[in-house]
Design a protein around this motif. Structure first.
Motif, PDB file in Angstrom:
ATOM      1  N   VAL A 201       0.836  -1.201   0.000  1.00 50.14           N
ATOM      2  CA  VAL A 201       0.000   0.000   0.000  1.00 50.14           C
ATOM      3  C   VAL A 201       0.872   1.253   0.000  1.00 50.14           C
ATOM      4  O   VAL A 201       0.610   2.216  -0.735  1.00 50.14           O
ATOM      5  N   VAL A 202       1.928   1.240   0.837  1.00 48.05           N
ATOM      6  CA  VAL A 202       2.804   2.411   0.908  1.00 48.05           C
ATOM      7  C   VAL A 202       3.499   2.649  -0.426  1.00 48.05           C
ATOM      8  O   VAL A 202       3.592   3.787  -0.913  1.00 48.05           O
ATOM      9  N   VAL A 203       3.995   1.574  -1.050  1.00 48.66           N
ATOM     10  CA  VAL A 203       4.684   1.720  -2.335  1.00 48.66           C
ATOM     11  C   VAL A 203       3.729   2.253  -3.393  1.00 48.66           C
ATOM     12  O   VAL A 203       4.064   3.165  -4.161  1.00 48.66           O
ATOM     13  N   ASN A 204       2.512   1.699  -3.447  1.00 47.85           N
ATOM     14  CA  ASN A 204       1.537   2.164  -4.445  1.00 47.85           C
ATOM     15  C   ASN A 204       1.143   3.613  -4.204  1.00 47.85           C
ATOM     16  O   ASN A 204       0.980   4.397  -5.151  1.00 47.85           O
ATOM     17  N   THR A 205       0.988   3.976  -2.928  1.00 54.08           N
ATOM     18  CA  THR A 205       0.628   5.355  -2.608  1.00 54.08           C
ATOM     19  C   THR A 205       1.749   6.319  -3.001  1.00 54.08           C
ATOM     20  O   THR A 205       1.503   7.390  -3.570  1.00 54.08           O
ATOM     21  N   ALA A 206       2.990   5.933  -2.702  1.00 50.39           N
ATOM     22  CA  ALA A 206       4.122   6.794  -3.065  1.00 50.39           C
ATOM     23  C   ALA A 206       4.224   6.940  -4.576  1.00 50.39           C
ATOM     24  O   ALA A 206       4.479   8.039  -5.095  1.00 50.39           O
ATOM     25  N   ALA A 207       4.000   5.828  -5.308  1.00 54.60           N
ATOM     26  CA  ALA A 207       4.053   5.903  -6.769  1.00 54.60           C
ATOM     27  C   ALA A 207       2.946   6.795  -7.314  1.00 54.60           C
ATOM     28  O   ALA A 207       3.161   7.581  -8.245  1.00 54.60           O
ATOM     29  N   ALA A 208       1.765   6.688  -6.736  1.00 54.35           N
ATOM     30  CA  ALA A 208       0.652   7.534  -7.183  1.00 54.35           C
ATOM     31  C   ALA A 208       0.936   9.006  -6.902  1.00 54.35           C
ATOM     32  O   ALA A 208       0.613   9.884  -7.723  1.00 54.35           O
TER      33      ALA A 208
ATOM     34  N   ALA B 190      -8.477   4.895   4.293  1.00 49.31           N
ATOM     35  CA  ALA B 190      -8.406   3.857   5.328  1.00 49.31           C
ATOM     36  C   ALA B 190      -7.224   2.928   5.087  1.00 49.31           C
ATOM     37  O   ALA B 190      -6.540   2.509   6.035  1.00 49.31           O
ATOM     38  N   GLU B 191      -6.960   2.581   3.833  1.00 44.95           N
ATOM     39  CA  GLU B 191      -5.812   1.722   3.522  1.00 44.95           C
ATOM     40  C   GLU B 191      -4.497   2.411   3.884  1.00 44.95           C
ATOM     41  O   GLU B 191      -3.583   1.777   4.419  1.00 44.95           O
ATOM     42  N   ARG B 192      -4.397   3.695   3.571  1.00 52.44           N
ATOM     43  CA  ARG B 192      -3.151   4.407   3.873  1.00 52.44           C
ATOM     44  C   ARG B 192      -2.933   4.519   5.383  1.00 52.44           C
ATOM     45  O   ARG B 192      -1.799   4.431   5.861  1.00 52.44           O
ATOM     46  N   LEU B 193      -4.002   4.718   6.130  1.00 51.58           N
ATOM     47  CA  LEU B 193      -3.855   4.762   7.585  1.00 51.58           C
ATOM     48  C   LEU B 193      -3.498   3.394   8.141  1.00 51.58           C
ATOM     49  O   LEU B 193      -2.688   3.270   9.066  1.00 51.58           O
ATOM     50  N   ASP B 194      -4.099   2.358   7.593  1.00 56.79           N
ATOM     51  CA  ASP B 194      -3.806   1.007   8.063  1.00 56.79           C
ATOM     52  C   ASP B 194      -2.346   0.648   7.820  1.00 56.79           C
ATOM     53  O   ASP B 194      -1.761  -0.146   8.558  1.00 56.79           O
ATOM     54  N   ALA B 195      -1.745   1.225   6.780  1.00 61.11           N
ATOM     55  CA  ALA B 195      -0.348   0.927   6.475  1.00 61.11           C
ATOM     56  C   ALA B 195       0.590   1.379   7.574  1.00 61.11           C
ATOM     57  O   ALA B 195       1.725   0.890   7.656  1.00 61.11           O
ATOM     58  N   VAL B 196       0.166   2.310   8.425  1.00 54.86           N
ATOM     59  CA  VAL B 196       1.006   2.771   9.540  1.00 54.86           C
ATOM     60  C   VAL B 196       0.355   2.414  10.871  1.00 54.86           C
ATOM     61  O   VAL B 196       0.544   3.088  11.881  1.00 54.86           O
ATOM     62  N   ASP B 197      -0.449   1.322  10.868  1.00 54.79           N
ATOM     63  CA  ASP B 197      -1.149   0.864  12.072  1.00 54.79           C
ATOM     64  C   ASP B 197      -2.168   1.890  12.552  1.00 54.79           C
ATOM     65  O   ASP B 197      -2.382   2.062  13.757  1.00 54.79           O
TER      66      ASP B 197
END
Length: 461
Positions: free
Chosen positions: A263-270, A431-438
């Motif tokens: 999720v973090v990698v996809n978010t950073a790429a986006a 929600a996915e981005r928040l879940d990526a950092v617990d």
């Protein structure tokens, strides 16, 4: 929405992602009330489907455990005896695979009869193809050995639970229904009733109305108590199945971190694609046009000074616009006010640009980790964009505070409601981005409003 989250929703987080909800700062819990029952739980329990399913689980446990124990001990003994040859090693690996197969059956049985949904254990990860690689992966898998341990320890427990449950269940229902079948003894057995005591000279039978009634009452007590005893016995089975047949906390955490990393990698790429697009379509295009205009103005300086002056003036306006776009882009990457002055000033700046009047209340004893502070800032930015575009609200409120080791954010508006975190919406991505950092995102948005979105982040990354 069944649960109302007021100001102060928080949770205590552990690596297994168990969530224990607590409330502070005026929070309140709600929910749909359970339907009332005319009979108390003690009288309902013997007739409830749950009680019979749990009893069936214990009755099935014994034959399955005998089969599982016998097959496991036989194969382990045979494999250990053949270790002096090459055959023993793959036979032991086959034993572990058989135990994993029984584990699949046990998880399905627990899911169907106990309502216990245990996730599949971590899959085998052979380093290469082939029987030898599979055998090595089987021996390296901690889950395989836990399945073997379950096959060995479950039999004695299954014998005990089977004996207790069947004895209590049979004696309870038999004595409870004794007034209906006591006539069998004088008619077919040649005795007055159920024999309570007997020796060479004395015999006591339960054969008069008082004794029959007392027997039925004792049976009623046994019948009412048995479902709760059975429930306690199946609690041990739940612990065994969950602890030995499910994924370990470490492996589950590894899988979760792998997913969060994606999720973090996809978010950073986006984000990088968005920045590149904004630069290409915005500031870069303006600067190219500006260079062309200045080139034309340079050519006209000697021929037509007035036209050149107008072109320079227009270019000056384009420079201001390009600078503003670059400032907005920089603010979208990481605003300087956030770095210099923290969340209070940064969120106040965001709220001032919102189309809906928004009040901001930041109550933090200190600043969180910079990465968490940035995530909190952009979370509020996205939520306020939703308020501006979709809510139809007249006002909004942003509240930020610390609850133990968690950073809490809450954005509330008095709009039309109906926001949903499912269905691939922007809230789902958030929600996915928040879940990526617990982190955690809770949306409470009944149709008609108001909407309350609560986000929770770890205080330190």
């Amino acid at each position: 929405m069944a649960t109302q989250y007021g100001q102060g929703y928080a949770r205590e987080y552990d690596p297994g992602h168990d969530v224990h909800e607590v409330y502070g700062r005026g929070g309140r819990g709600g929910g749909a009330e359970g339907r009332g029952h005319r009979l108390p739980a003690g009288l309902r329990a013997p007739f409830e489907g749950r009680s019979w399913r749990e009893f069936s689980y214990l009755m099935l446990s014994l034959p399955l455990s005998v089969l599982m124990f016998t097959l496991t001990v036989t194969m382990v003994s045979l494999g250990a005896g053949l270790l002096v040859t090459f055959v023993g090693i793959p036979l032991l690996a086959a034993t572990l695979a058989t135990c994993r197969g029984f584990g699949t059956l046990e998880r399905a049985r627990a899911r169907g009869l106990l309502g216990l949904d245990v996730a599949e254990p971590e899959p085998l990860r052979p380093r290469e193809r082939g029987v030898l690689a599979w055998t090595g992966a089987m021996f390296r898998s901690g889950s395989s050995w836990r399945h073997l341990l379950y096959a060995l320890v479950h039999l004695p427990w299954a014998v005990f639970a089977f004996t207790v449950a069947l004895t209590l269940w049979a004696y309870g229902w038999a004595t409870l229904t004794y007034p209906l079948w006591f006539w069998v003894f004088p008619m077919w057995a040649g005795q007055g009733g159920l024999q309570l005591y007997g020796d060479g000279t004395h015999r006591i039978y339960l054969d008069n109305p008082f004794e029959i009634t007392v027997t039925a009452l004792v049976g009623l007590l046994f019948t009412m108590a048995t479902p709760w005893i059975v429930r306690g016995l199946t609690t041990v089975d739940r612990v065994l199945v969950h602890g030995l047949l499910g994924p370990s906390r470490l492996s589950a955490r590894v899988v979760e971190l792998e997913s969060d990393r994606g999720v973090v990698v996809n978010t950073a790429a986006a984000d990088l694609r968005r920045i590149e697009r904004d630069l290409h379509d915005g500031a870069q295009a303006r600067l190219v046009a500006l260079a062309m205009d200045l080139g034309l103005a340079k050519e006209k300086v000697t021929e037509d000074p007035e036209a050149a002056a107008r072109m320079v003036d227009e270019a000056h306006g384009e420079v201001k616009t390009a600078l503003q776009e670059l400032r907005d882009l920089a603010r979208g990457i990481h605003p300087a006010v956030l770095t210099d002055r923290g969340l209070d000033a940064a969120l106040s700046s965001v709220a001032s640009r919102c189309t809906v009047p928004v009040s901001v209340d930041v109550d933090l004893p200190s600043r969180p980790a910079p990465a968490i502070e940035g995530i909190a800032y952009f979370t509020v930015c996205e939520l306020l964009q939703n308020v501006s575009k979709h809510s139809g609200a007249q006002r909004g409120v942003v509240d930020v505070w610390r609850a133990e080791d968690r950073l809490m954010l809450q954005v509330e508006d008095d709009g039309v409601g109906g926001a949903d975190v499912t269905g691939g919406s922007g809230l789902a991505g958030l929600a996915e981005r928040l879940d990526a950092v617990d982190g955690l995102l809770v949306v409470d948005s009944p149709v008609g409003g108001p909407t309350r979105v609560t986000a929770e982040l770890p205080w330190r990354a």
